[in-house]
Structure formats: C-alpha cells, structure tokens
Design an enzyme around this catalytic site. Structure first.
Site, PDB file in Angstrom:
ATOM      1  N   LYS A 113       6.609  36.113  78.359  1.00 18.34           N
ATOM      2  CA  LYS A 113       5.658  36.467  79.413  1.00 18.34           C
ATOM      3  C   LYS A 113       4.770  37.652  79.002  1.00 18.34           C
ATOM      4  O   LYS A 113       3.655  37.797  79.492  1.00 18.34           O
ATOM      5  CB  LYS A 113       6.399  36.826  80.694  1.00 18.34           C
ATOM      6  CG  LYS A 113       7.376  35.760  81.220  1.00 18.34           C
ATOM      7  CD  LYS A 113       6.664  34.651  81.946  1.00 18.34           C
ATOM      8  CE  LYS A 113       7.591  33.722  82.723  1.00 18.34           C
ATOM      9  NZ  LYS A 113       8.537  32.959  81.925  1.00 18.34           N
TER      10      LYS A 113
HETATM   11  C1  LIG Z   1       8.945  31.589  81.834  1.00 16.81           C
HETATM   12  C2  LIG Z   1       9.869  31.188  80.734  1.00 16.81           C
HETATM   13  C3  LIG Z   1       9.925  29.849  80.248  1.00 16.81           C
HETATM   14  C4  LIG Z   1       9.131  28.727  80.859  1.00 16.81           C
HETATM   15  O1  LIG Z   1       7.765  28.802  80.594  1.00 16.81           O
HETATM   16  P1  LIG Z   1       6.697  27.957  81.427  1.00 16.81           P
HETATM   17  O2  LIG Z   1       5.376  28.427  80.999  1.00 16.81           O
HETATM   18  O3  LIG Z   1       6.990  28.297  82.881  1.00 16.81           O
HETATM   19  O4  LIG Z   1       6.944  26.510  81.153  1.00 16.81           O
HETATM   20  C5  LIG Z   1      10.762  29.574  79.183  1.00 16.81           C
HETATM   21  N1  LIG Z   1      11.542  30.539  78.631  1.00 16.81           N
HETATM   22  C6  LIG Z   1      11.526  31.816  79.087  1.00 16.81           C
HETATM   23  C7  LIG Z   1      12.435  32.817  78.446  1.00 16.81           C
HETATM   24  C8  LIG Z   1      10.693  32.195  80.132  1.00 16.81           C
HETATM   25  O5  LIG Z   1      10.699  33.481  80.594  1.00 16.81           O
END
Ligand SMILES: *Cc1c(COP(=O)(O)O)cnc(C)c1O
Length: 496
Positions: A113
């Site tokens: 993120k």
């Molecule tokens: C948010 C997240 C995901 C999923 O990503 P999306 O863009 O929502 O498909 C996968 N792994 C981790 C560690 C995340 O924080």
C-alpha cells in the site's frame, strides 16, 4: 486526458477532479477515457532511468492537467532517498525457477500500500489546489489493517491535510494496532471502534455523506476526501511498478525488448492486478495476468465461469488483506472490456448489490479469459509454500506472496508456459510473523508478536524492517475507543 465514470459516460472531469472527489456522484469509478500508449523504444528509454524517472514519465501520460514541475515534486517527495529500503524502490528478487518476485513492501509500513499511499497525499494536495477552492482536505479511513497505517504514514504532516483512521478494536493484528496507535505527526488521529471492519466502514461512509457534517467542515473551509483503493490517485502509482519491473528485466538482460512476460498478483480488491492490466494495455508486453486468491476464491470462480457470486461463506485466513468478497475495482475492468458500456456496468453492479450475483455472459467471459487466469491456494498450501521456498532458496515470503507463488507454480505446471514471470510480493514476512514462523519453525514457541519477530529473525536471518522492531519502544499516542454512535463526535472533535 479526461476521466469518465463507469456508470455514466457523459461524465468528463480532469484528473485533479477525479482524485479530489475519489468516486463519481453516480456511484461509479473514474477511469481515463483512453489508455496512453508506450512503444518498445519508450521502454528501452525508461529502462535507463531510475524509479523516480519512470514514475514521472508514466504519471505525466495520465495526469495531463498537472505541470511537469508538479509531477516531479510529487514523485520526488513520495519516493525520496531513504524512504524505501531499496535504492530501486521496488526491486526484483529472482527465484531458482526463473520467476521474479517484485518486492513492493520496501516502504515505511512494510506493505505494498505504501507504493500508492506515499504518493497519493502529494497528488491530492496538488489536485485540491486545482479543484477544491483552497479548502483543507480531511481524510477519513476505515481500515482492516494495512491501509490505515500506510495512509497515516503517507499523510503525516502533509500541509493542508488532516487524517483520521478508524480500526475495529478486535479486528487487527497486534503489530498492525501498534503501528497505528504509535503514529507520529501533528495532523493525524486514530480511534478504535467497538465492532468489526464493516461497522467501521459503514460508520465512515455515513459521516462522509452526511450533509450536516459537510456543512460544519465547510464553515472551517475544509472538505472530505478519500484515500481508499477506488481513488484513481491510488491506482495510477501502481501502474508504474509494472512498467518499471519490465524495464528492470530489460536492464538486467533477463529479457529482450518485446519478449512477453506473465504477471502474477495476490488479489483482494482487484486494484493491484488492474494496474497491471493498464500496464499491459499501454503496451508493456504482458501475456497473461494471473489472479491469485486465498480460500475466498470468488475471483477464481468468476474468471472461470463469468458468474460473480458473493453469496458464499466468508473465511478468515492467514492472508487477511485478501479476505474480501466484493472486489470493487473489478467494476473498472468490466467497463473497459464491455467497450465502455456504462449501462451494462451499472446493471451488473446493481445486481451485485441487490441479488449478490451477476453473470457477464459468454462473450465477456471469453474476453476476460483471453487476458486473465485465476487460481487459489488454501491455508495448508500457503504454509507449505512458505516452508518450501525458505528451505530450497533461503527466501522468506509473506502469506499473501505465498498464495501468489503457489498459484503461479500450479498454473505453470498446467500450461507449460515458462516465459519470465513477475510475481507481486505485497508484504514483508515480518508483518505476518505468526504464520510465517509456524511455517518455517513449527516447534518454536513465542509468547507475543515481538518474540515471534525475534524468533523468525534468529531462525532465518532474513532482514527485518527496522521500523517494525522500533515499535516496541514507541509511546502509544491514541487510546480512544468509540462506538458507531459516537464516531461522528470523535471526527468533529479531532478534525475541526
Ligand atoms: C491490500 C493488499 C492486497 C490486495 O490488493 P488489492 O489491490 O486489494 O487486490 C494483497 N496483499 C496485501 C499484503 C495487501 O495489503
């Protein structure tokens, strides 16, 4: 470049407006009207640049209402030296089967993120200066863990912004909770809420859309905006790292320009894999996009059948950021693949919210399958994969990444396609120490989260992000807990 809504094609707004408002008034998501193209020569040129140079080049194709100076300042602020624990920002790690793990967790909060949420505050303040009449921006976030911390860290002390995060009191891991309650910065607030993630989410949405709250904010020259994953300002930074990964493979001599690669993404809300789809449509030679799910395999089933059916049991897994049954960003893909059919997209989304299911039909299913494959990995498979990769190559995957690596292995065994693959790695293994430790050292006992981190480090020697260890001695700043009914007061107290 203008942006339209997936539910109303007559909408046409600038990128600054799309980013400031987050979601279209009709409930649809903003998408660019056309997808900018990059050529093989562009890729060669980009491969000679560093990550920031690549980011500036890609962003300027999408944010045409930003000046070059504005884009440059945003990118330099987001990916400044020292913010990410790799001078490549998002480095590749080659596994012995020839696939490449794209480490997207080198940022301040150790989850992917950060790649978007380090940049979004910069994009949002520039956008607001164009589209928000000089109002100060107030961000409200409901989080199940990773987003809250990444948003706090991104918005911390950013001028003209304030941020407040709500997390479910019993719904986050001890490490995630500490990451948030010790948050530094003069413009941040964190509050627990009694209940689960849905309670937090519903409460935030209610405050967000309440005209009387908006009026109180307006009196102070403030307005709400959103940092959640449907904001275009979170998607566009993610396109960059897929282009950049291809450039790194080129620069490292792993591929020749034009060689196709496959991309594997551990998927929840469909934002990350949608960014890879945009990179592909821009002209990056990507053959297949492999969508990896955990036991909550609504997307695997959808890609196989064309029927999206959320009427099923929800499982809490060891890869919690993928525990999701409504993948919001899929709406953008459906809009694009249906030839920008806003009526059809609206009807599917209405069916999803009213009946919990929709069927896109055979023609759409074929279009989806021409680009995407789906697969899933259960809990035992996740642990076994972490253990196997550690024992055979001394590399430590987090639980989400493990799902992706296993799904890739299954897919490759089935198809025999051994073109170079890029596998998105979305979190540091130390963020999910409990499961990772149980996988690589099942007989080791550890009393709490930090003991697990220590044990994992002692066993593997795999580098542990300093900021997670440092949490142990940071003072807790935020101890408030509210209920659904007192959330609004908490917001007004902290943000006005
Ligand atoms: C948010 C997240 C995901 C999923 O990503 P999306 O863009 O929502 O498909 C996968 N792994 C981790 C560690 C995340 O924080």
């Amino acid at each position: 470049m203008l942006y339209t809504s997936t539910r109303n094609k007559s909408v046409r707004v600038s990128s600054a407006e799309a980013i400031t408002h987050g979601i279209s008034a009709d409930g649809g998501l903003f998408v660019p009207e056309t997808i900018p193209q990059i050529t093989a020569e562009d890729l060669v040129r980009l491969s000679e640049m560093d990550y920031r140079g690549r980011a500036k080049a890609i962003l300027s194709l999408y944010l045409t209402d930003f000046s070059h100076q504005e884009i440059s300042d945003c990118v330099d602020g987001a990916y400044a030296d020292g913010k990410f624990s790799s001078d490549k920002t998002a480095p590749l790690h080659k596994l012995s089967d020839g696939s490449h793990v794209l480490e997207l967790w080198r940022g301040p909060t150790c989850a992917f993120k950060d790649m978007a949420l380090q940049l979004l505050p910069h994009l949002l303040t520039v956008s607001a200066s164009k589209a928000a009449d000089g109002k100060q921006i107030v961000i409200l976030v409901a989080t199940s863990g990773d987003t809250g911390k990444a948003a706090l860290e991104g918005f911390k002390d950013v001028p003209n912004t304030q941020i407040m995060v709500f997390y479910p009191s019993d719904g986050v891991s001890p490490m995630q909770k500490l990451q948030m309650t010790t948050q530094e910065g003069g413009n941040v607030a964190v509050c627990a809420i009694e209940g689960n993630f849905d309670d937090a989410q519903t409460g935030v949405k209610k405050i967000f859309t309440d005209p009387s709250v908006a009026a109180k904010l307006a009196e102070k020259n403030k307005m709400f905006s959103s940092a959640n994953s449907i904001n275009w300002g979170r998607l566009v930074p993610q396109i960059v790292y897929y282009v950049s990964a291809y450039c790194d493979l080129l620069a490292d001599g792993e591929i020749q320009c034009g060689d196709p690669i496959n991309v594997v993404v551990p998927t929840g809300n469909f934002g990350n894999i949608l960014a890879a789809y945009y990179a592909r449509e821009m002209g990056v030679p990507i053959r297949k996009l492999i969508c990896a799910s955990n036991r909550n395999k609504v997307l695997t089933d959808f890609i196989e059948t064309g029927v999206y059916d959320r009427r099923r049991d929800f499982y809490c897994t060891s890869s919690p950021s993928m525990d999701i049954l409504i993948s919001s960003n899929l709406e953008r893909l459906l809009f694009l693949l249906s030839g920008m059919d806003d009526a059809k997209t609206s009807a599917w989304m209405r069916a999803l919210s009213e009946q919990g299911v929709y069927d896109v039909g055979e023609a759409m299913r074929e279009k989806i399958q021409a680009v995407f494959c789906g697969g899933f990995c259960d809990e035992d498979g996740t642990k076994a994969l972490i253990r196997d990769v550690y024992e055979t190559e001394g590399y430590l995957c987090d639980t989400h990444t493990a799902v992706a690596v296993q799904v890739y292995r299954d897919w490759r065994a089935k198809t025999g396609d051994d073109s170079p693959a890029v596998i998105a790695s979305t979190a540091s293994p130390y963020k999910f120490s409990k499961t990772v430790l149980a996988a690589v050292a099942p007989d080791v006992q550890a009393a709490d989260e930090f003991a697990m981190v220590d044990a994992l480090l002692a066993k593997t020697g795999f580098p542990c992000p300093q900021q997670l260890i440092a949490l142990k001695s940071k003072p807790v700043r935020f101890t408030d807990c509210c209920t659904r009914d007192t959330m609004e007061d908490a917001v007004l107290r902290a943000m006005l």
